[in-house]
Write a protein that holds these residues in place. Structure first.
Motif, PDB file in Angstrom:
ATOM      1  N   VAL A   1      -7.883 -36.924  71.595  1.00 43.54           N
ATOM      2  CA  VAL A   1      -8.721 -36.172  70.652  1.00 43.54           C
ATOM      3  C   VAL A   1      -8.030 -36.071  69.300  1.00 43.54           C
ATOM      4  CG1 VAL A   1      -9.701 -33.902  70.135  1.00 43.54           C
ATOM      5  CG2 VAL A   1      -9.939 -34.857  72.428  1.00 43.54           C
ATOM      6  N   LEU A   2      -6.726 -35.792  69.322  1.00 43.81           N
ATOM      7  CA  LEU A   2      -5.981 -35.633  68.083  1.00 43.81           C
ATOM      8  C   LEU A   2      -5.837 -36.949  67.323  1.00 43.81           C
ATOM      9  CD1 LEU A   2      -3.142 -33.215  69.302  1.00 43.81           C
ATOM     10  CD2 LEU A   2      -5.109 -32.644  67.880  1.00 43.81           C
ATOM     11  N   MET A   3      -6.025 -38.059  68.021  1.00 43.99           N
ATOM     12  CA  MET A   3      -5.906 -39.377  67.388  1.00 43.99           C
ATOM     13  C   MET A   3      -7.251 -39.900  66.909  1.00 43.99           C
ATOM     14  SD  MET A   3      -2.725 -40.243  67.306  1.00 43.99           S
ATOM     15  CE  MET A   3      -2.721 -42.018  67.098  1.00 43.99           C
ATOM     16  N   GLN A   4      -8.251 -39.005  66.800  1.00 44.65           N
ATOM     17  CA  GLN A   4      -9.581 -39.414  66.384  1.00 44.65           C
ATOM     18  C   GLN A   4     -10.059 -38.612  65.173  1.00 44.65           C
ATOM     19  OE1 GLN A   4     -12.104 -39.016  69.860  1.00 44.65           O
ATOM     20  NE2 GLN A   4     -11.756 -41.159  70.437  1.00 44.65           N
ATOM     21  N   ILE A   5     -11.023 -39.196  64.461  1.00 38.87           N
ATOM     22  CA  ILE A   5     -11.679 -38.532  63.338  1.00 38.87           C
ATOM     23  C   ILE A   5     -13.173 -38.520  63.626  1.00 38.87           C
ATOM     24  CG2 ILE A   5     -12.261 -38.704  60.873  1.00 38.87           C
ATOM     25  CD1 ILE A   5      -9.579 -40.165  60.498  1.00 38.87           C
ATOM     26  N   GLN A   6     -13.794 -37.364  63.497  1.00 39.51           N
ATOM     27  CA  GLN A   6     -15.236 -37.301  63.705  1.00 39.51           C
ATOM     28  C   GLN A   6     -15.964 -37.742  62.440  1.00 39.51           C
ATOM     29  OE1 GLN A   6     -16.700 -33.552  65.154  1.00 39.51           O
ATOM     30  NE2 GLN A   6     -18.722 -34.368  65.657  1.00 39.51           N
TER      31      GLN A   6
ATOM     32  N   THR B   1      -6.470 -45.682  64.213  1.00 44.35           N
ATOM     33  CA  THR B   1      -6.049 -47.062  63.954  1.00 44.35           C
ATOM     34  C   THR B   1      -7.210 -48.053  64.014  1.00 44.35           C
ATOM     35  OG1 THR B   1      -5.503 -47.310  66.303  1.00 44.35           O
ATOM     36  CG2 THR B   1      -3.713 -46.639  64.813  1.00 44.35           C
ATOM     37  N   GLN B   2      -8.444 -47.562  64.140  1.00 45.76           N
ATOM     38  CA  GLN B   2      -9.600 -48.463  64.259  1.00 45.76           C
ATOM     39  C   GLN B   2      -9.856 -49.205  62.957  1.00 45.76           C
ATOM     40  OE1 GLN B   2     -13.311 -46.670  65.700  1.00 45.76           O
ATOM     41  NE2 GLN B   2     -14.487 -47.939  64.263  1.00 45.76           N
ATOM     42  N   PRO B   3      -9.800 -50.545  62.969  1.00 43.45           N
ATOM     43  CA  PRO B   3     -10.138 -51.292  61.746  1.00 43.45           C
ATOM     44  C   PRO B   3     -11.579 -50.993  61.353  1.00 43.45           C
ATOM     45  CG  PRO B   3      -9.133 -52.724  63.397  1.00 43.45           C
ATOM     46  CD  PRO B   3      -9.456 -51.437  64.082  1.00 43.45           C
ATOM     47  N   ALA B   4     -11.811 -50.796  60.060  1.00 44.13           N
ATOM     48  CA  ALA B   4     -13.155 -50.452  59.606  1.00 44.13           C
ATOM     49  C   ALA B   4     -13.683 -51.391  58.539  1.00 44.13           C
ATOM     50  CB  ALA B   4     -13.174 -49.010  59.084  1.00 44.13           C
ATOM     51  N   THR B   5     -12.835 -51.776  57.590  1.00 44.04           N
ATOM     52  CA  THR B   5     -13.318 -52.589  56.464  1.00 44.04           C
ATOM     53  C   THR B   5     -12.352 -53.717  56.129  1.00 44.04           C
ATOM     54  OG1 THR B   5     -12.207 -51.218  54.787  1.00 44.04           O
ATOM     55  CG2 THR B   5     -14.450 -50.579  55.407  1.00 44.04           C
ATOM     56  N   ILE B   6     -12.928 -54.768  55.560  1.00 44.64           N
ATOM     57  CA  ILE B   6     -12.143 -55.793  54.876  1.00 44.64           C
ATOM     58  C   ILE B   6     -12.700 -55.893  53.465  1.00 44.64           C
ATOM     59  CG2 ILE B   6     -11.558 -58.235  54.725  1.00 44.64           C
ATOM     60  CD1 ILE B   6     -11.639 -58.352  57.781  1.00 44.64           C
ATOM     61  N   LEU B   7     -11.853 -55.593  52.494  1.00 42.75           N
ATOM     62  CA  LEU B   7     -12.207 -55.658  51.079  1.00 42.75           C
ATOM     63  C   LEU B   7     -11.314 -56.691  50.410  1.00 42.75           C
ATOM     64  CD1 LEU B   7     -12.292 -51.813  50.516  1.00 42.75           C
ATOM     65  CD2 LEU B   7     -14.291 -53.292  50.299  1.00 42.75           C
ATOM     66  N   PHE B   8     -11.774 -57.207  49.301  1.00 43.77           N
ATOM     67  CA  PHE B   8     -10.984 -58.219  48.609  1.00 43.77           C
ATOM     68  C   PHE B   8     -10.378 -57.631  47.340  1.00 43.77           C
ATOM     69  CE2 PHE B   8     -13.549 -60.542  51.508  1.00 43.77           C
ATOM     70  CZ  PHE B   8     -12.773 -61.611  51.883  1.00 43.77           C
ATOM     71  N   THR B   9      -9.091 -57.961  47.123  1.00 46.59           N
ATOM     72  CA  THR B   9      -8.411 -57.470  45.931  1.00 46.59           C
ATOM     73  C   THR B   9      -9.105 -58.023  44.696  1.00 46.59           C
ATOM     74  OG1 THR B   9      -6.881 -59.341  45.999  1.00 46.59           O
ATOM     75  CG2 THR B   9      -6.171 -57.307  47.075  1.00 46.59           C
ATOM     76  N   SER B  10      -8.845 -57.367  43.571  1.00 43.21           N
ATOM     77  CA  SER B  10      -9.546 -57.723  42.336  1.00 43.21           C
ATOM     78  C   SER B  10      -9.218 -59.114  41.844  1.00 43.21           C
ATOM     79  CB  SER B  10      -9.185 -56.710  41.240  1.00 43.21           C
ATOM     80  OG  SER B  10      -7.799 -56.785  40.961  1.00 43.21           O
ATOM     81  N   GLY B  11      -8.072 -59.641  42.242  1.00 40.37           N
ATOM     82  CA  GLY B  11      -7.707 -60.983  41.802  1.00 40.37           C
ATOM     83  C   GLY B  11      -7.346 -61.070  40.336  1.00 40.37           C
ATOM     84  N   SER B  12      -6.833 -59.966  39.731  1.00 39.95           N
ATOM     85  CA  SER B  12      -6.509 -59.980  38.305  1.00 39.95           C
ATOM     86  C   SER B  12      -5.278 -60.820  38.000  1.00 39.95           C
ATOM     87  CB  SER B  12      -6.301 -58.549  37.793  1.00 39.95           C
ATOM     88  OG  SER B  12      -5.296 -57.893  38.526  1.00 39.95           O
TER      89      SER B  12
ATOM     90  N   LEU C   1      -2.448 -46.208  53.416  1.00 39.64           N
ATOM     91  CA  LEU C   1      -1.954 -47.579  53.302  1.00 39.64           C
ATOM     92  C   LEU C   1      -2.660 -48.514  54.282  1.00 39.64           C
ATOM     93  CD1 LEU C   1       0.138 -49.508  51.994  1.00 39.64           C
ATOM     94  CD2 LEU C   1       1.679 -48.917  53.881  1.00 39.64           C
ATOM     95  N   PHE C   2      -3.131 -49.649  53.776  1.00 38.00           N
ATOM     96  CA  PHE C   2      -3.879 -50.618  54.575  1.00 38.00           C
ATOM     97  C   PHE C   2      -3.046 -51.174  55.725  1.00 38.00           C
ATOM     98  CE2 PHE C   2      -2.671 -55.036  52.873  1.00 38.00           C
ATOM     99  CZ  PHE C   2      -1.467 -54.615  52.333  1.00 38.00           C
ATOM    100  N   GLN C   3      -3.745 -51.853  56.675  1.00 43.28           N
ATOM    101  CA  GLN C   3      -3.057 -52.426  57.831  1.00 43.28           C
ATOM    102  C   GLN C   3      -2.382 -53.752  57.511  1.00 43.28           C
ATOM    103  OE1 GLN C   3      -6.370 -52.338  60.729  1.00 43.28           O
ATOM    104  NE2 GLN C   3      -5.107 -50.939  61.931  1.00 43.28           N
ATOM    105  N   GLY C   4      -2.953 -54.501  56.560  1.00 38.61           N
ATOM    106  CA  GLY C   4      -2.390 -55.791  56.205  1.00 38.61           C
ATOM    107  C   GLY C   4      -3.464 -56.711  55.651  1.00 38.61           C
TER     108      GLY C   4
END
Length: 472
Positions: free
Chosen positions: A6-11, A148-159, A336-339
């Motif tokens: 329970v403590l390792m979860q977010i509602q 620790t559940q992966p949720a999103t993959i976003l792309f860096t701005s590439g500046s 901080l992202f996972q990688g």
């Protein structure tokens, strides 16, 4: 379920608001309003539809669409079944989309324009086939997310480099919003205009900030931001500097911005005269330094609409920062992202002590105030002197006839490298080298003044909301 689990979860904050304050507006789109109860029902219904077409937990589902209620509903539905949303810009050409999809091993692509993407090597599903805004009630899903559940993959701005695929957990976005809301208060019934794209972390973070507090996200059909702010009684907006400049210059723009509770600006260097003008006119301006890898903001000023306000950006909660011996900014913490995803595989990007090397140089005062000097990888050494292009760009943007500027290194026989500048001029203005040198000489030593000034290239590559430095 064990206490540890329970403590390792977010509602899910949407589910919480649906149960406690179901009648509050959650998403406003034109004249439509979706309250939290209807929003939550739509998420559960969409989650079932996604499962019916074979999407499972940890599956990577790409989304290429403009911001809409359907987009937001699909996002939360994906997270509820444990899938990963992969956010791609609709501005990308098909070849670039294909490369990104192949790299992250996307399984399905959700879009508002299915025919447009049929040639891509991926199953394409129309959002209208899986999303129903006034959805019938279905049995409620378990709306809890493991930390620790992966949720999103976003792309860096590439500046400065090619865009990288950044994987975040739901917790990364959640804690990012918690820290932001401590600095920029958001209250129930506030309205935050979704003025930045959902394929960029700065747009996505608006959803979390609002839904954590029972506020509403406004997706305006009106491209005139000033009209949208008036029409929808907007209280909060997020801009990049270029957007703010356009609105300040627009007729009636300043009077509209004064009505806001908060005006958050980040994404790139903000011209000094723009900040000064915002302060003179008492805009509730907050200036931020952030990065995709830390789920948006790292350090942000307080509101700058009073004379005693400090221009120093303060570290937000749930983030950690330290400065390496060579001056590089290192970050860590709950945001901080996972990688990075490379060829379908998650590759951690921290050092052995858990710190991410940002590539930015800066100074940390009293352990909490962060000043950005520039990019390490753009620094050039000219005759033994270190030169940060961002410093020169900053002062170029304060010149009366310059709208934007990029400074790059040019090989030099004697000094190794010398700075040269590319300038985007304001309307009906001409490039005046003498005036530029005179202006820069007020702020910079002679060795930092560019040897040459060129007009902005006609075609500059961009990704997200920033220009790509490699194009110059």
């Amino acid at each position: 379920m064990s206490l540890r689990k329970v403590l390792m979860q977010i509602q899910c904050p949407v589910k919480i608001n649906a149960l406690k304050h179901g009648g509050r507006p959650a998403i406003i789109f034109g004249r439509e309003t979706l309250n939290y109860k209807a929003f939550d029902n739509a998420i559960d219904y969409c989650a079932k539809k996604l499962q019916d077409i074979g999407i499972k937990g940890k599956g990577r589902v790409c989304i290429v669409a403009p911001s809409s209620p359907e987009y937001v509903i699909a996002l939360f539905a994906l997270w509820r079944i444990g899938a990963v949303s992969c956010h791609l810009s609709e501005r990308l050409p098909l070849n670039a989309l294909s490369q990104h999809i192949k790299n992250i091993r996307g399984k399905v692509l959700l879009t508002a324009e299915a025919k447009k993407f049929k040639s891509l090597p991926i199953a394409v599903v129309s959002l209208e086939n899986i999303v129903t805004k006034n959805a019938p009630y279905v049995s409620s899903k378990n709306a809890c997310y493991a930390l620790t559940q992966p949720a999103t993959i976003l792309f860096t701005s590439g500046s400065t480099t090619l865009p990288k695929a950044v994987q975040h957990t739901f917790a990364n976005h959640y804690y990012s919003a918690l820290g932001s809301n401590k600095n920029i208060p958001v209250e129930p019934f506030d309205r935050w205009l979704l003025s930045l794209p959902l394929y960029h972390v700065s747009g996505l973070s608006i959803l979390f900030r609002c839904f954590l507090k029972g506020a509403a996200v406004v997706i305006s059909k009106n491209k005139d931001v000033c009209s949208a702010i008036n029409q929808h009684s907007i209280t909060h907006v997020s801009f990049v500097a270029a957007q703010l400049q356009r609105i300040v210059a627009a007729k009636g723009g300043c009077s509209v911005l004064k009505k806001l509770k908060a005006l958050l600006v980040g994404g790139s260097a903000i011209p000094e005269q723009l900040i000064a003008e915002a302060r003179r006119k008492n805009f509730p301006l907050y200036v931020s330094y952030g990065l995709t890898e830390l789920a948006s903001q790292v350090a942000t000023t307080g509101a700058l609409n009073h004379k005693s306000a400090s221009l120093k950006a303060k570290m937000l909660r749930y983030r950690k920062v330290r400065i390496a011996k060579d001056g590089e900014i290192l970050v860590a913490g709950k945001t901080l992202f996972q990688g990075y995803i490379k060829n379908g595989v998650l590759k951690p990007a921290t050092d052995r002590d858990g710190w991410f090397h940002t590539g930015d140089s800066g100074i940390l005062e009293k352990g909490k105030f962060l000043t950005i000097k520039g990019r390490k990888d753009t620094m050039l050494i000219s005759g033994g002197e270190n030169i940060f292009p961002e410093e020169i760009e900053y002062f170029l943007r304060t010149c009366a006839f310059v709208e934007d500027a990029y400074v790059v290194a040019a090989p030099h026989q004697e000094y190794g490298f010398r700075p040269v500048a590319f300038l985007k001029l304001k309307k009906n203005k001409r490039l005046n080298r003498v005036a530029l040198v005179k202006h820069l000489s007020k702020y910079l030593p002679k060795f930092k003044i560019p040897d040459a000034f060129y007009l902005w290239p006609n075609q500059v590559l961009s990704s997200g909301i920033k220009s790509n430095r490699r194009a110059f």
